[in-house]
Structure formats: C-alpha cells, structure tokens
Design an enzyme around this catalytic site. Structure first.
Site, PDB file in Angstrom:
ATOM      1  N   GLN A   1      34.799  38.259  57.099  1.00 45.79           N
ATOM      2  CA  GLN A   1      35.567  37.340  57.839  1.00 45.79           C
ATOM      3  C   GLN A   1      35.371  37.736  59.174  1.00 45.79           C
ATOM      4  OE1 GLN A   1      39.422  37.503  56.052  1.00 45.79           O
ATOM      5  NE2 GLN A   1      38.832  36.167  54.510  1.00 45.79           N
TER       6      GLN A   1
ATOM      7  N   ARG B   1      49.491  38.813  57.457  1.00 41.14           N
ATOM      8  CA  ARG B   1      48.145  39.493  57.326  1.00 41.14           C
ATOM      9  C   ARG B   1      47.509  39.885  58.537  1.00 41.14           C
ATOM     10  NH1 ARG B   1      44.584  36.395  53.074  1.00 41.14           N
ATOM     11  NH2 ARG B   1      43.537  38.307  53.064  1.00 41.14           N
TER      12      ARG B   1
ATOM     13  N   GLY C   1      43.107  33.315  54.692  1.00 40.91           N
ATOM     14  CA  GLY C   1      42.848  34.260  55.682  1.00 40.91           C
ATOM     15  C   GLY C   1      41.342  33.954  56.259  1.00 40.91           C
TER      16      GLY C   1
ATOM     17  N   LYS D   1      45.293  41.838  51.266  1.00 39.49           N
ATOM     18  CA  LYS D   1      44.785  40.485  50.819  1.00 39.49           C
ATOM     19  C   LYS D   1      46.117  39.486  50.540  1.00 39.49           C
ATOM     20  CE  LYS D   1      40.372  41.374  50.579  1.00 39.49           C
ATOM     21  NZ  LYS D   1      39.633  40.625  51.463  1.00 39.49           N
TER      22      LYS D   1
ATOM     23  N   ARG E   1      47.209  44.134  46.754  1.00 43.77           N
ATOM     24  CA  ARG E   1      46.751  43.566  45.098  1.00 43.77           C
ATOM     25  C   ARG E   1      46.792  44.990  44.501  1.00 43.77           C
ATOM     26  NH1 ARG E   1      42.252  39.052  46.460  1.00 43.77           N
ATOM     27  NH2 ARG E   1      43.623  37.430  46.328  1.00 43.77           N
TER      28      ARG E   1
ATOM     29  N   ARG F   1      44.963  35.197  42.664  1.00 45.74           N
ATOM     30  CA  ARG F   1      44.296  35.895  41.775  1.00 45.74           C
ATOM     31  C   ARG F   1      45.127  36.884  40.795  1.00 45.74           C
ATOM     32  NH1 ARG F   1      39.574  34.014  43.496  1.00 45.74           N
ATOM     33  NH2 ARG F   1      38.997  34.237  45.792  1.00 45.74           N
TER      34      ARG F   1
ATOM     35  N   LYS G   1      34.688  28.909  47.393  1.00 43.85           N
ATOM     36  CA  LYS G   1      35.612  28.871  48.510  1.00 43.85           C
ATOM     37  C   LYS G   1      34.984  29.356  49.661  1.00 43.85           C
ATOM     38  CE  LYS G   1      39.416  31.070  47.954  1.00 43.85           C
ATOM     39  NZ  LYS G   1      40.180  32.115  49.044  1.00 43.85           N
ATOM     40  N   SER G   2      34.291  30.516  49.888  1.00 44.07           N
ATOM     41  CA  SER G   2      33.727  30.921  51.132  1.00 44.07           C
ATOM     42  C   SER G   2      32.511  29.858  51.685  1.00 44.07           C
ATOM     43  CB  SER G   2      32.885  32.075  50.859  1.00 44.07           C
ATOM     44  OG  SER G   2      33.936  33.248  50.342  1.00 44.07           O
TER      45      SER G   2
ATOM     46  N   ASP H   1      37.075  40.556  45.732  1.00 46.11           N
ATOM     47  CA  ASP H   1      38.074  39.629  45.228  1.00 46.11           C
ATOM     48  C   ASP H   1      38.159  39.452  43.687  1.00 46.11           C
ATOM     49  OD1 ASP H   1      38.530  38.498  47.953  1.00 46.11           O
ATOM     50  OD2 ASP H   1      37.025  36.808  47.823  1.00 46.11           O
TER      51      ASP H   1
HETATM   52  C1  S3P Z   1      35.609  36.193  52.734  1.00 46.17           C
HETATM   53  C2  S3P Z   1      35.666  37.438  53.001  1.00 46.17           C
HETATM   54  C3  S3P Z   1      36.386  38.636  52.105  1.00 46.17           C
HETATM   55  C4  S3P Z   1      37.033  37.860  51.092  1.00 46.17           C
HETATM   56  C5  S3P Z   1      37.690  36.627  51.166  1.00 46.17           C
HETATM   57  C6  S3P Z   1      36.602  35.537  51.577  1.00 46.17           C
HETATM   58  C7  S3P Z   1      34.849  35.060  53.573  1.00 46.17           C
HETATM   59  O1  S3P Z   1      37.369  39.064  53.005  1.00 46.17           O
HETATM   60  O2  S3P Z   1      38.080  38.747  50.372  1.00 46.17           O
HETATM   61  O3  S3P Z   1      38.313  35.872  50.097  1.00 46.17           O
HETATM   62  O4  S3P Z   1      34.742  34.081  52.800  1.00 46.17           O
HETATM   63  O5  S3P Z   1      34.537  35.643  54.367  1.00 46.17           O
HETATM   64  P1  S3P Z   1      37.065  40.039  54.119  1.00 46.17           P
HETATM   65  O6  S3P Z   1      36.088  39.671  55.006  1.00 46.17           O
HETATM   66  O7  S3P Z   1      38.521  40.274  54.714  1.00 46.17           O
HETATM   67  O8  S3P Z   1      36.709  40.938  53.389  1.00 46.17           O
END
Ligand code: S3P
Length: 752
Positions: A487, A440, A412, A660, A664, A706, A339-340, A633
C-alpha cells in the site's frame, strides 16, 4: 465507584442533549456534582424532578466563583444562543475552567468565540454529539443517548491535543458515557453535517409543509401511511433548533439544497417523459447506496443521530454465524474477484484516457467504496453488474474536486492508495473511514508524501481523517520503505505519476506488485530492478481491459478448509497466483498440504491457475519470515491450519498483523484459546501448539472479516457449535461467503 474525571459539571440548557448528557454522566458516576443553569425557574424545577441535575442556578454569573480547573461547563443551548452563553463565560469564568459545547454547527460557534474572546480560547473545546431524537425539551433526556454514538470534536488550536487538559477531559467524559470520539476540522464537520443531516431535515420540514398547504387537498394526511411517517419523522424535531442550524450553516446547506434541487429537476423531467431507464437506474442506484450505508452502519458500533426505526432495527440485527461442528469440503467453486486488483482497476481506469472494461470485479464494500470515490470526483462509471464495470477514464488531470469527504469505509488499501493519487490533484481532499479504519495508521503514507512536499494532515497518532492539500505538486523522491507494504509502495508510485522527474521506492521484502503490473498494462513505463521500483512522472495512462482473477486471499479459507479435513477434495477456479501473493500455498505445502496447480495461464498480465487441494495430514513448522509479506492477509486462516497440525507452528516477523482491520495476532489468539486451542501471542507473531481438540464457543470478530471467515473454517475440526459474532464485515471482501461455504459442505447458518 468510577474515578472522578471532573469535580463539577455545569450544564447550560437542560433540553434533550443537556439533560441526556447530565443523566449519562450521572449514570457512570464520573463527576461529583451536576449543576444546571436555567433562568426559567419552572423549567429548572421540572429538570430537577427528572433527576438530571443535583441543583440549579439561575445564571452562570452566580456559579462562577465556585468554579476552577477541576470543573467543566457544557453548553447545550440552540446553536444561535451559544454566543450569549459564551459572553457570560468570557465575562465570569476563570480561563482554567474547561468549556465545551454540543452545537450542531461549529463554524458559527468558532466565529462567536473569536469575536468575544479576541482569540480562540484555549479552554474551549468545540464538540458535537451525533445523537438525538425528534423529541425535545426538559424530560426528554436519556441516560444512554450517547452510548455507541459518535461525538465529533473539532479542536481549533494546535495545542488542543492529547497534551491539553481541557481536550483530554472532554474526550474522557464522552468516552465514559459510551460515545466514540472522532476529531476533524470545523470546515469538514460543517460540510459533512450539511449533507448528511441538515439537508434531510430541511426536506422533511418542507415536504410536510408543502402537503399540509396543498390547496387542492385539505385532508391529505388522512391518506398518508408508513412511507410518509418514515420520511417525515424528523419534521417533529425542535423547529427552533433546526432554524438555528439552517441559519448558522447557511452556506453549506444551500450548497446541498442546490445539488438536490438540480437532481430533483432531472427526476421530474424523467418522470414527465416516462423515461423508465433513467428512473429505474436512479432508484436502483439509490437503493444500493442506502443498503451499503445500512450495512456499513450495522458493522460499526456507532449510529447516526437521525436513524429511522428501520435503520435502528437493521443496526441492532447484526449478522452472526452459527456453525455446526465437523464435515469436510468438496466440489469446484470460484470465489469473488481479487480485492487488490479490483481497487486498482477503478483507480487506474479512472485516470486513464479512454474506456476501460473490467470483468470479475469484486462487488464487495471495500472496492465499491473506491468506485464511489471516483464517481464523487466526476468519473462516469457504469456498473458493477455481475462483476462488469465500464470506466470512462478522465485522464491523469481530469478528476474534479469532490463535494464532500471521500468515505473509504473499512478499506485501508483504498485510503492509502487514494492518498497517493490525491496528492497529485490541484484540489484539496479529505479521506474518512469507518470505526476500524479510523484507528489505523496513516503516518506510513503521510510521511513519504510529506517528503514529496505534499501537505497531508492526519489526526493524532497518524489516524484518519486524512486531509490532503492540493496546493503543492509532489516532487520526485527516492523512498526507502521502513516496512514491507504494497500500500505504501503504491501510494508513493501513484504520487510519483504527478511529479517532475523520477520517483523510486525500495522495499525491505517483496510485496504484491499489482500496481506495477497494471501501470504497465496501461502503457506506463515502470522499472523493477531487484527490490527497487522506478517510474518517471508526466506520462499518460491508456485505457485497457482488465480481467480480475479470483482472490487468492478469499480462496485461502477454502484451501485451509480442504487441507485440514479428511475426505476433502476441492478445486478453486481461476485464482490469481501472482508470485507476490502465493505465501499461503508455500506455507501450506511446507506443512504437508496436498496442493496441485492446474491449468496455469496468464490473464491480463496476472498469472492464474485452478487450485486443487486434497486432504493430507499437516505438521507444525517455523514459518519462514520471507513468506510473511506474501501471505500477510492469510494468517488468520493459517492459524487455524496450525491449530489442526501436529506439533508447534511458530510465526515471527509479522508485527504488521497488529495493525490490520483488527489486531489479528491478539484477536486470533483470543478466539483460538476460547475454543480450546493452545495459542500464545508474541509481539510479532504467534506460537501455536497444534493438535489439541477444538471444542466450540463464542468468537468476537472485532469487525474483522477475515477473523469471521477463519473461525467458520475452524468449525470443520471442532466438536461443538461455534458462534461467530458480528460478521457483517465479511461483505467488505467476500460477498456470498456463507452461500459458497454451505455449497462445499460447511454447516453454516447466518443469523441476523
Ligand atoms: C494490500 C496490501 C497489504 C494487504 C492488504 C491489501 C494492497 O497491506 O494486507 O489487504 O492491495 O496493496 P500492506 O500494504 O499494509 O501490507
């Protein structure tokens, strides 16, 4: 008896909205008396009979002497009549009486208020319930009309916030009748509503009128069936109400009509030419978009005002999982793309010069929201088709202003990363999200962006919508991140691409570095020294091809499934094993899991391997805090592993889990305890005494994908059926989860 939020509520206009508000407030018992204002005594008598109000007055003037700061006036008359009521409010009401309205256009009401009062009055809170029905008039009122619907408040003054008694009272009343309250600016409201609601009403009226007056067919409706009925349902709405809305929101509606007319002409020409490619791709795109809309609405508790019967049934048909207990997993599977990396491939591909081909793209709702946002900013993107996407990059300065707010759905990552790159654009933009995302924290990105000199507006508590001003160019800064967040790091780096000079970020612990790797892959110079990442603005990105590996976060569900069930032997193919993502492997290994990495290789700048997991007994551990960001995650499913392990597992230093897609820590502890485990939440983690037999029961996911998938895995070691409610959000990250789960041996049934 519910506590009284207000003494008297005066409802001016007791049609569908006013009548429903009065009945809803009565049902929940949060005021002492409801008084209707209606000059027409016949209507007044009729409304009295429906029980919506306790008594009537013929004018606000008569009632004014008995109203004070304990009372509220609710204006529910057609949009263009609100100004007449406001004149009476100004003339007769004390400034301490709270006033609110329900008009569908907010700009015209604001204008009328300023004209009448001289300045916008503190006591007036503008609002709009996104709920309705094609039925209108006295007697159409329903006491549940607003339950699970959104109400948008557009507080005009800085002082109209949680500190203002009027704002607090209006918000509390809507919440008491079951509505979900959102706040946004008047401008954003009117623009969004013009596209989503006003345009479709204009079209429905126009279509019926066109057909009814077709000179060649006077009995045309004899042949109309379900399709016509569905499309035109809303043309039965109140003509006066919609007339007012069109006039009051004329500018925004004309913008939407023009766009539609232009696109309709293109379709007309394609039909004339029998251009089957154009017709087919338009229809497919539209079908996909509509289905995504239905899915995202079914995962929200809110419904839009103009839902068709089909939408309504799809929304009430939420997806639940029912799992038979026991079993083990085996085989070899590939889970969908990371996903990222998928999000970032669309972002950087769009900002690059040249054409980027992506394979293995995750066709989940989150990444599709990012893809749609760039299409909305004028980027030509083909696909996704079987995970393949072609992006015709426009360069760092080639994005166009989106016509509407960009909808990030449940994601997010999309919202926070987009905030960074939008900070570098010369146009203003607004980012919105679904119910879960709207709660959020976005202050974590608004803060560094503000330090870079960018104007970013959030709602109270730093929540979305995020409004990013294009008026100032970001300035290079050094940002010392207070939390370990990829993020936030990515947001600052993306804004830094547009700054003069060198931007750097330090992180308190290593977080995923996909942004840095992909930027380098696109030819951008990014330095990583220890915990500090640095780049200099003003460069360019050059298109590159991206192969997205399978998502380790999605693989984790199956890794745990195999790790906890005797007899299991499962291989997960082509999984991304970036060192900043492998916390789940490290933690499971420390618990005793038998995990082998096969065929390790590097693909497009990211390390990849096939992961084989064979059952071995697990033991409880104190999870090292340095692993927390690397497995952030995966904790929901790691908690399932801990519940099956022998001994106690302690997690600490993971307070981020509370913000999240759901909290969670709490939601997992509740779910685990509901099926017989022994889990104690702590402020920053959880203590799980493992090895207790898991029974069965009902799990609430709180719209968190999740959570749903983790409890599906738990069924393998349960002794009774597990029913997981509200699993539609699984489609945000893992489309096809249930099919793959079934394929490897999990006994899962999807009920919708
Ligand atoms: C992500 C960073 C993580 C993760 C999210 C994806 C990203 O969040 O929990 O599912 O793709 O940069 P945080 O930056 O809030 O830790």
């Amino acid at each position: 008896m519910s506590p009284k939020l207000v003494r008297k509520i005066v409802v001016v206009g007791v049609g569908l909205i006013g009548g429903s508000f009065a009945k809803s407030v009565k049902r929940v018992g949060v005021c002492e008396e409801i008084i209707g204002v209606e000059a027409n005594t016949n209507l007044a008598q009729k409304a009295l009979k429906t029980g919506a109000v306790d008594r009537f007055a013929v004018s606000l003037e008569i009632l004014a002497p008995e109203l004070d700061e304990r009372d509220l006036v609710f204006i529910a008359v057609p949009t263009l009549s609100v100004n007449t009521v406001l004149k009476d409010c100004h003339r007769y009401l004390s400034p301490s009486v709270t006033i609110t309205d329900a008009a569908s256009v907010k700009g015209s009401v604001r204008e009328a208020a300023v004209e009448i009062y001289g300045n916008f009055p503190e006591q007036l809170i503008l609002g709009h319930p996104i709920a309705g029905s094609e039925k209108s008039g006295v007697g159409a009122g329903l006491d549940t009309l607003f339950a699970h619907h959104k109400v948008i408040l557009t507080p005009e003054l800085a002082s109209q916030s949680e500190q203002s008694p009027s704002f607090v009272r209006v918000k509390a009343l809507w919440e008491a009748v079951g509505a979900q309250v959102l706040t946004m600016s008047v401008e954003a409201h009117d623009q969004v509503l013009a596209s989503t609601s006003h345009l479709s009403h204009a079209l429905a009226y126009s279509l019926v009128d066109t057909l009814a007056n077709d000179p060649d067919h006077d009995d045309i409706f004899n042949y109309a069936a379900g399709g016509f009925r569905d499309f035109t349902r809303i043309a039965s709405s109140s003509p006066k109400m919609w007339h007012d809305i069109m006039c009051a929101n004329s500018e925004a509606v004309v913008r939407s009509l023009d766009l539609f007319t232009k696109n309709l002409h293109l379709l007309r020409d394609a039909v004339e030419r029998r251009d089957s490619d154009t017709i087919m791709s338009l229809f497919c795109r539209a079908k996909e978009s509509r289905e995504a809309f239905l899915r995202s609405h079914s995962s929200n508790s809110s419904q839009s005002s103009t839902t068709t019967q089909e939408q309504e049934s799809s929304m009430s048909n939420k997806i639940n999982y029912v799992l038979k207990p026991g079993g083990f997993v085996s085989g070899s599977i590939r889970v969908p793309g990371d996903k990222s990396i998928s999000h970032r491939s669309i972002m950087l591909g769009s900002l690059a010069e040249g054409v980027t081909h992506v394979t293995g793209f995750l066709e989940g709702e989150d990444a599709l929201a990012t893809l749609q946002a760039f299409k909305d900013m004028g980027v030509n993107i083909e696909g996704p088709t079987n995970g393949e996407v072609t992006i015709h990059g426009v360069g760092l300065h080639g994005l166009k202003a989106p016509k509407n707010a960009l909808d990030m759905g449940n994601s997010g990552t999309a919202m926070r990363l987009m905030a960074g790159l939008l900070a570098g654009q010369e146009f203003d933009s607004t980012l919105i999200g679904d119910v879960s995302l709207s709660k959020r924290p976005m202050g974590r990105v608004a803060k560094p962006l503000a330090e870079m000199g960018v104007k970013v507006g959030t709602e109270e508590g730093g929540c979305p919508p995020l409004r990013i001003s294009g008026s100032t160019k970001p300035q290079a800064i050094h940002y010392d991140m207070p939390m370990a967040s990829a993020q936030v790091k990515s947001c600052v780096l993306l804004a830094g691409l547009y700054a003069d000079g060198t931007t750097s970020v330090t992180e308190p612990a290593p977080t995923r570095d996909h942004t840095e790797r992909m930027l380098r892959g696109f030819g951008y110079d990014v330095k990583t020294e220890g915990n500090k990442v640095t780049l200099t603005g003003g460069g360019k990105l050059t298109a590159a091809n991206i192969e997205v590996p399978a998502d380790i976060s999605s693989s984790a569900f199956f890794m745990v499934a195999a790790a906890i069930t005797p007899g299991s032997n499962l291989t997960l193919q082509h999984v991304g094993i970036n060192p900043t993502r492998v916390g789940v492997i490290n933690i499971l290994r420390e618990m005793g899991a038998n995990i082998t990495l096969l065929n390790e290789r590097e693909v497009g700048g990211e390390p990849v391997a096939d992961i084989q997991v064979q059952y071995a007994p697990l033991k409880g551990i104190h999870i090292p805090e340095d692993q927390v960001p690397l497995a952030i995650d995966e904790f929901p499913v790691l908690f399932i592993a801990a519940a099956s392990a022998d001994g106690t597992t302690i997690l600490s230093g993971a307070e981020e889990l509370r913000v999240k897609e759901s909290d969670r820590i709490q939601v997992m502890a509740d779910g685990l305890n509901a099926i017989g485990a022994d889990a104690t939440p702590t402020p920053d983690g959880m203590v799980i005494n493992g090895g207790k037999p898991l029974l069965g029961g009902d799990i609430q996911t709180h719209h968190d994908h999740r959570i749903a998938m983790s409890f599906a895995v738990a069924s393998l070691i349960a002794t009774e059926e597990i029913r997981i409610h509200d699993c539609a959000t699984v489609a945000t990250s893992f489309p096809g989860f249930a099919e793959l789960a079934k394929q490897v041996g999990i006994s899962i049934e999807v009920q919708s």
